[in-house]
Design a protein around this motif. Structure first.
Motif, short mmCIF file in Angstrom:
data_model
loop_
_atom_site.label_atom_id
_atom_site.label_comp_id
_atom_site.label_asym_id
_atom_site.label_seq_id
_atom_site.Cartn_x
_atom_site.Cartn_y
_atom_site.Cartn_z
N ASP A 133 0.83 -1.21 0.00
CA ASP A 133 0.00 0.00 0.00
C ASP A 133 0.87 1.25 0.00
OD1 ASP A 133 -2.34 -1.49 0.06
OD2 ASP A 133 -2.34 -1.61 2.25
N GLU A 134 2.06 1.15 0.57
CA GLU A 134 2.93 2.31 0.67
C GLU A 134 3.52 2.68 -0.70
OE1 GLU A 134 3.27 4.05 3.35
OE2 GLU A 134 2.22 2.71 4.72
N ASP A 135 3.76 3.96 -0.91
CA ASP A 135 4.30 4.44 -2.18
C ASP A 135 5.76 4.85 -2.06
OD1 ASP A 135 1.99 4.04 -3.64
OD2 ASP A 135 1.18 5.99 -3.12
N GLU A 136 6.47 4.31 -1.08
CA GLU A 136 7.88 4.65 -0.94
C GLU A 136 8.63 3.48 -0.33
OE1 GLU A 136 7.63 8.13 1.53
OE2 GLU A 136 8.05 6.98 3.35
N TYR A 137 9.93 3.49 -0.58
CA TYR A 137 10.82 2.53 0.07
C TYR A 137 12.00 3.31 0.62
CZ TYR A 137 14.24 -1.02 1.05
OH TYR A 137 15.16 -1.79 1.72
N PHE A 138 12.42 2.99 1.84
CA PHE A 138 13.57 3.67 2.43
C PHE A 138 14.41 2.67 3.20
CE2 PHE A 138 10.21 4.08 5.63
CZ PHE A 138 10.86 3.62 6.77
N ARG A 139 15.66 3.05 3.44
CA ARG A 139 16.54 2.32 4.33
C ARG A 139 16.86 3.22 5.50
NH1 ARG A 139 19.54 -2.25 4.14
NH2 ARG A 139 21.34 -2.40 5.53
N ALA A 140 16.79 2.66 6.70
CA ALA A 140 17.11 3.41 7.91
C ALA A 140 18.54 3.11 8.33
CB ALA A 140 16.14 3.03 9.03
N PHE A 141 19.25 4.14 8.78
CA PHE A 141 20.65 4.00 9.16
C PHE A 141 20.81 4.30 10.65
CE2 PHE A 141 20.55 5.22 4.71
CZ PHE A 141 21.34 4.24 4.13
N GLY A 142 21.42 3.35 11.37
CA GLY A 142 21.71 3.55 12.79
C GLY A 142 22.98 4.35 13.00
#
Length: 278
Positions: free
Chosen positions: A204-213
């Motif tokens: 359903d989401e229209d985005e993809y991201f990567r999270a950085f610690g």
């Protein structure tokens, strides 16, 4: 005495130790060094009616911590990423002693979309350098779409690793997988890890991201679309905190029906691609 019995007896003394941690220490896979870990060793001396210090003296001095040419490492933190506390908790369940002394030099991800706007898989490859001796594992966490069935999400090893412990947080849509490296790496050694997260569910989401610690060297993201379902626009975005306003820049589809972005030395936070459909 079984490890479960040992865990129960330690718990009666107010000391919580995971079964996996006890097993790793029993086999010599890792060693206790932190104050709470040494407290558990002292409790073992009491359990086995040994003289005080009989086990702790066998540990020897604390292992030296290596330094990387870049000048050391930031501490791994999750306060800038979505669901930070839940993320830190689930990682601690699969990796009780998070390998902080690892520097990620390069990360590549490919998001593959199938007909019906199905997220087929997310392929990840990263190059890292050990900043201490004995690096033998890392981890992968997927923040799933709220409509996804977490029980069907699978992380499969492709190169130089194999899946270990898996945990799911159904209230936060998180799936975490421990990745056991094929060999142990020491200070200054580099290693390549490749794996894929198989989702195979509509999104359903229209985005993809990567999270950085923490900051990494270079992050490359490629999103592959199916020819029959192409977005009308795509935007690259980056922000230092998931809850803050972010800057966006339009990126264009290639002739091969994918978008490609590269972010040099992204800091703590998120980076990704948003798409607009017709």
């Amino acid at each position: 005495m079984t490890l479960h019995a040992l865990q129960s007896r330690l718990a009666r003394r107010g000391i919580q130790v995971a079964i996996g941690t006890l097993s790793n220490r029993q086999t010599g896979h890792n060693r206790p060094e932190r104050p709470e870990s040494l407290r558990a060793v002292a409790a073992l001396e009491e359990l086995f009616t040994l003289a005080p210090g009989a086990l702790t003296t066998l540990l020897g001095p604390r292992r030296p911590r290596g330094r990387l040419p870049a000048g050391g490492l930031e501490h791994l933190r999750f306060d800038a990423v979505p669901g930070g506390p839940a993320l830190a908790k689930i990682i601690s369940e699969i990796c009780p002693e998070i390998p902080n002394d690892v520097k990620v030099l390069h990360t590549e991800e490919e998001v593959v979309l199938a007909p019906g706007r199905v997220l087929r898989e997310i392929r990840t490859r990263f190059l890292a350098q050990a900043g201490m001796d004995g690096v033998d594992r890392c981890f992968a966490v997927n923040l799933a779409d709220r409509a996804h069935d977490l029980d069907t999400v699978q992380v499969k090893a492709i190169q130089n690793c194999r899946p270990g412990r898996v945990r799911g947080d159904y209230s936060r849509w998180l799936v975490a997988t421990e990745l056991l490296l094929d060999q142990v790496f020491n200070t200054g050694e580099t290693f390549l890890v490749e794996y894929t997260a198989v989702i195979d569910q509509p999104i359903d989401e229209d985005e993809y991201f990567r999270a950085f610690g923490r900051s990494v060297g270079l992050y490359v993201l490629r999103v592959q679309f199916t020819p029959s379902e192409l977005p009308v626009r795509c935007y690259q975005f980056q922000t230092t905190h998931a809850g803050q306003p972010r800057t966006e820049q339009e990126v264009h589809l290639s002739n091969a029906r994918f978008v490609l972005t590269a972010t040099q030395n992204p800091k703590r936070g998120v980076a990704g691609i948003r798409r607009e459909w017709e």
